[in-house]
Scaffold this motif. Sequence first.
Motif, short mmCIF file in Angstrom:
data_model
loop_
_atom_site.label_atom_id
_atom_site.label_comp_id
_atom_site.label_asym_id
_atom_site.label_seq_id
_atom_site.Cartn_x
_atom_site.Cartn_y
_atom_site.Cartn_z
N THR A 12 15.43 6.05 15.95
CA THR A 12 14.93 7.41 15.83
C THR A 12 16.05 8.42 16.06
OG1 THR A 12 14.10 7.08 18.04
CG2 THR A 12 12.50 7.10 16.29
N LEU A 13 16.97 8.08 16.98
CA LEU A 13 18.07 9.02 17.26
C LEU A 13 18.98 9.15 16.05
CD1 LEU A 13 19.03 10.71 19.64
CD2 LEU A 13 20.71 8.96 20.10
N TYR A 15 18.08 9.16 13.02
CA TYR A 15 17.48 10.07 12.05
C TYR A 15 17.64 11.53 12.47
CZ TYR A 15 15.57 6.43 9.21
OH TYR A 15 15.45 5.38 8.36
N LEU A 16 17.85 11.76 13.77
CA LEU A 16 18.02 13.14 14.25
C LEU A 16 19.24 13.78 13.59
CD1 LEU A 16 16.96 15.19 16.31
CD2 LEU A 16 18.46 14.20 17.98
N LEU B 34 11.49 18.80 17.17
CA LEU B 34 12.28 17.61 17.51
C LEU B 34 11.65 16.36 16.90
CD1 LEU B 34 14.72 16.79 19.00
CD2 LEU B 34 13.38 16.54 21.06
N ARG B 37 12.45 16.21 13.30
CA ARG B 37 13.81 15.77 13.01
C ARG B 37 14.00 14.29 13.28
NH1 ARG B 37 17.86 18.62 11.74
NH2 ARG B 37 18.22 16.63 10.74
N LEU B 38 13.32 13.78 14.33
CA LEU B 38 13.43 12.36 14.63
C LEU B 38 12.76 11.53 13.56
CD1 LEU B 38 12.74 12.48 18.44
CD2 LEU B 38 14.81 11.68 17.40
N GLN B 39 11.86 12.13 12.80
CA GLN B 39 11.18 11.41 11.72
C GLN B 39 11.69 11.84 10.36
OE1 GLN B 39 7.22 12.49 12.69
NE2 GLN B 39 6.98 10.90 14.23
N ASN B 40 12.87 12.43 10.31
CA ASN B 40 13.50 12.80 9.06
C ASN B 40 12.73 13.89 8.31
OD1 ASN B 40 15.74 12.57 7.56
ND2 ASN B 40 15.34 10.52 6.80
N PHE B 328 13.14 16.25 26.34
CA PHE B 328 13.71 15.61 25.16
C PHE B 328 13.44 14.12 25.20
CE2 PHE B 328 17.19 13.25 23.22
CZ PHE B 328 17.18 13.77 21.95
N TRP B 332 11.33 12.01 22.52
CA TRP B 332 12.04 10.92 21.87
C TRP B 332 11.23 9.63 21.98
CZ3 TRP B 332 17.36 8.95 24.02
CH2 TRP B 332 17.97 8.11 23.08
N ALA B 335 8.30 9.69 19.75
CA ALA B 335 8.63 9.45 18.35
C ALA B 335 8.93 7.99 18.08
CB ALA B 335 9.84 10.30 17.96
N THR B 336 9.20 7.21 19.12
CA THR B 336 9.69 5.85 18.91
C THR B 336 8.65 4.78 19.20
OG1 THR B 336 11.87 6.62 19.56
CG2 THR B 336 11.52 4.26 19.49
#
Lengths: 165, 416
Positions: A12-13, A15-16, B34, B37-40, B328, B332, B335-336
């Motif tokens: 995931t990082l 993709y950041l 955030l 962005r972490l998921q494109n 953060f 994060w 998102a994971t």
Amino acid sequence: MLGEIVKGLGTTLKYLFKKPVTVQYPEVKRPVRERFRGRHELKRFENGMERCIGCALCAAACPADAILVVPAENNPEHPNSPGERYAATYEINMLRCIFCGYCEDACPTNAIVLEHQYELSFYDRKSSIYTKEMLLVPPEKGHGEIPPILQQLNRRPSPPAQIDL
Amino acid sequence: MAFLDIIILIVKALVLALAATTLFAYFTLFERLLLARLQNRIGPNRAGYIPLPGGRKILGGWLQPAADAVKLFFKEDVTPALADKWVYLISPAFATVPALIIWATIPLGCWPSGGDGVLPLGGCAPAGGSNFLQLAEISVGILYLLAVTSVGVYGIAIAGWSSNNKYSMLGGVRASAQVISYELALGLSVLAVVMQAESFSTAEIVNRQWGWWFIVPQFLGFVIFLLSSTAEVVRAPFDLVEAEQELVGGYNTEFGSMKFALFFMSEYIKLVAMNAIAVTLFLGGWHFPGLYTLAQFVTANAGQFAGNAVFGLLSLGAFLLKVTLLSFLSVWIRATVPRVRYDQLMYLGWKILLPLALFNVALTAVLNVLIPDNRYISGGIAFVVGLIAVVVVASMRGPRKPPASQVTLVKKEASR
């Protein structure tokens, strides 16, 4: 277990720091496919005459009953279309239309074509009905393609089937 | 207490409550951006942009929380006919108030006020004065934090019950079970910190971390605290309470409009507050290397008040920076990591975190008794042991289901 979690966090990082794949729609519009079926257009001939001859085959073919055609006789001095009749009223209800393209297939003169415009939102039901004025292309945008019904006349009749006796 | 002091206290409380709600609003934006962005993806980038010459736009999305709030305010407010009306109406408040009052005892920074106004080295409250950036300094601050964070689950439980809806009820029951299970590990990891600092007061715990953040001697406790506080605020990956696939929306299925917004708000404020507590307990609170030197320098050159002001603002900034880093981390992780199963949740809480937390308490006690004088040696040993414990436990496999029935495949002998 720890290794897997770290691996996932790393993914995931990663993709950041990549560029997002999002297409920002109203500003950026992706081109549609060649055979995309969007809003209908009523075409014209090279000389500006309407292709539609008011036969209402499209209305008959329409599975959603979205098309209304009211034909009228052409005035011989100022004909609207090459044939005897033309469409006095041509309306498509965009709330009913399912964009199947059967009207396009049924049309003997290639008058109705589903084009690439797809932004069809409106605020009330009344404005969902697209009239002939809205669908018809401007006179200078006609093209000389021979209507399919005339193309068939030029074609040789198929030979009789050979039957072995 | 003088009349003016009461006024100041009320104003401080009001500002803190408003700051917490604003923090919530912008935390949602932070999380959405955030997460995107972490998921494109891009995330919210429209509301409130500033047009620049040349058709460019900057700062798009910064008004998104305001737009969301306005939308939620103007939604129709529906009460289900079969709901227990008064309980139904009061449950959002039950959830929100504890989330807001958590912030009272957290030292947000250090701005010495009152007394002689002189900043003591390694501490914050001057003789006879107090810390301006902490609303209430009570000697049992840690107990207050633990109590208030667990009271919040009443809001969720009675919301689920009063909706008169099976799914809401299940969500509320799950929330209660989960919070009770993780309360133990949470409490024990906090207890180890209390033993380390020899105080229940949050301000004293922060003071004790001057130059020696508790994440080092309490590394194991920090990991346990992070995991169990995530479960305590029912956040992903422990958000079984609102598992959409199973429970529609969980306990807040029947809540709409501003009532839903209050639940949402309490959840997020609690999350940020948990991060703030983690910072207070393990990451040195408002401490930051070089702060005291800078404050002394400013005091020597520009006077006592300027020095205190600089120190106050910088310590607040350091605190908020640490909270942002932990936030953060939670975004994060959301998102994971996928949501855990219910039996995995209970397994983790009771069979892994609780014994680990007990081990940590024992470790802290033994080290503090054996090596009471040198905090660096005892802390180093505790850090190494904690790291080994975390790695060993994490490399063990999770719960494995025994096969439902023993099936043996026998090669069929070819019949002749």
